[in-house]
Design a protein around this motif. Structure first.
Motif, PDB file in Angstrom:
ATOM      1  N   VAL A   4       1.008  -1.185  -0.363  1.00 54.63           N
ATOM      2  CA  VAL A   4       0.031   0.326   0.173  1.00 54.63           C
ATOM      3  C   VAL A   4       0.808   1.166   0.249  1.00 54.63           C
ATOM      4  CG1 VAL A   4      -1.497   1.398   1.190  1.00 54.63           C
ATOM      5  CG2 VAL A   4      -2.154  -1.511   0.515  1.00 54.63           C
ATOM      6  N   GLU A   5       1.512   0.582   0.805  1.00 55.63           N
ATOM      7  CA  GLU A   5       2.624   2.262   0.452  1.00 55.63           C
ATOM      8  C   GLU A   5       3.709   2.810  -0.931  1.00 55.63           C
ATOM      9  OE1 GLU A   5       5.551   1.211   4.031  1.00 55.63           O
ATOM     10  OE2 GLU A   5       4.176   1.944   5.216  1.00 55.63           O
ATOM     11  N   ASN A   6       3.424   1.820  -1.221  1.00 51.58           N
ATOM     12  CA  ASN A   6       3.802   1.488  -2.937  1.00 51.58           C
ATOM     13  C   ASN A   6       3.175   1.181  -3.954  1.00 51.58           C
ATOM     14  OD1 ASN A   6       6.808   1.719  -1.257  1.00 51.58           O
ATOM     15  ND2 ASN A   6       6.709  -0.452  -1.661  1.00 51.58           N
ATOM     16  N   ASP A   7       2.506   2.448  -3.212  1.00 54.33           N
ATOM     17  CA  ASP A   7       0.867   1.948  -4.703  1.00 54.33           C
ATOM     18  C   ASP A   7       1.297   1.229  -5.125  1.00 54.33           C
ATOM     19  OD1 ASP A   7      -0.064   4.716  -3.697  1.00 54.33           O
ATOM     20  OD2 ASP A   7       2.199   5.625  -3.940  1.00 54.33           O
TER      21      ASP A   7
ATOM     22  N   ASP B 173      -3.155  -7.161  -6.893  1.00 52.12           N
ATOM     23  CA  ASP B 173      -2.004  -7.759  -6.335  1.00 52.12           C
ATOM     24  C   ASP B 173      -2.246  -7.723  -4.296  1.00 52.12           C
ATOM     25  OD1 ASP B 173      -1.751  -8.484  -8.481  1.00 52.12           O
ATOM     26  OD2 ASP B 173       0.456  -6.767  -8.561  1.00 52.12           O
ATOM     27  N   VAL B 174      -3.087  -6.062  -3.847  1.00 58.16           N
ATOM     28  CA  VAL B 174      -2.861  -6.060  -2.965  1.00 58.16           C
ATOM     29  C   VAL B 174      -4.258  -6.971  -2.676  1.00 58.16           C
ATOM     30  CG1 VAL B 174      -3.471  -4.356  -1.116  1.00 58.16           C
ATOM     31  CG2 VAL B 174      -1.891  -4.088  -2.864  1.00 58.16           C
TER      32      VAL B 174
END
Length: 93
Positions: free
Chosen positions: A31-34, A39-40
């Protein structure tokens, strides 16, 4: 104090929980790396499945303990069944 019916599997349960912890931290990084939403979501599903497996294992140990106790004491059978149903209800919420 209640007995710990899963003590024989404690190491396996802890190993699984540490893996879940690592998976959750991985999702945080995603999430931090967008990272791509799909995939998330796949990783979230994997964490959910892993947590469900741990819960199922603990529920199984609890159930076996309830059934053993109920088989020893005729009067406690109804109470053991009620306990088991209550635990199952909480677990599947």
């Amino acid at each position: 104090m209640n007995e710990c019916p899963y003590s024989d599997a404690k190491e396996d349960l802890l190993r699984r929980l540490k893996k879940v912890e690592g998976q959750v931290k991985g999702i945080q990084r995603m999430v931090e790396n967008d990272k791509y939403c799909v995939d998330v979501l796949v990783q979230v599903a994997a964490v959910r499945a892993a947590v469900n497996k741990v819960g199922t294992m603990i529920f199984e140990y609890h159930s076996r303990g309830c059934l053993k106790k109920a088989s020893r004491d005729e009067e406690d059978k109804d109470a053991a069944i009620e306990d088991l149903v209550g635990v199952l209800t909480k677990f599947i919420k």
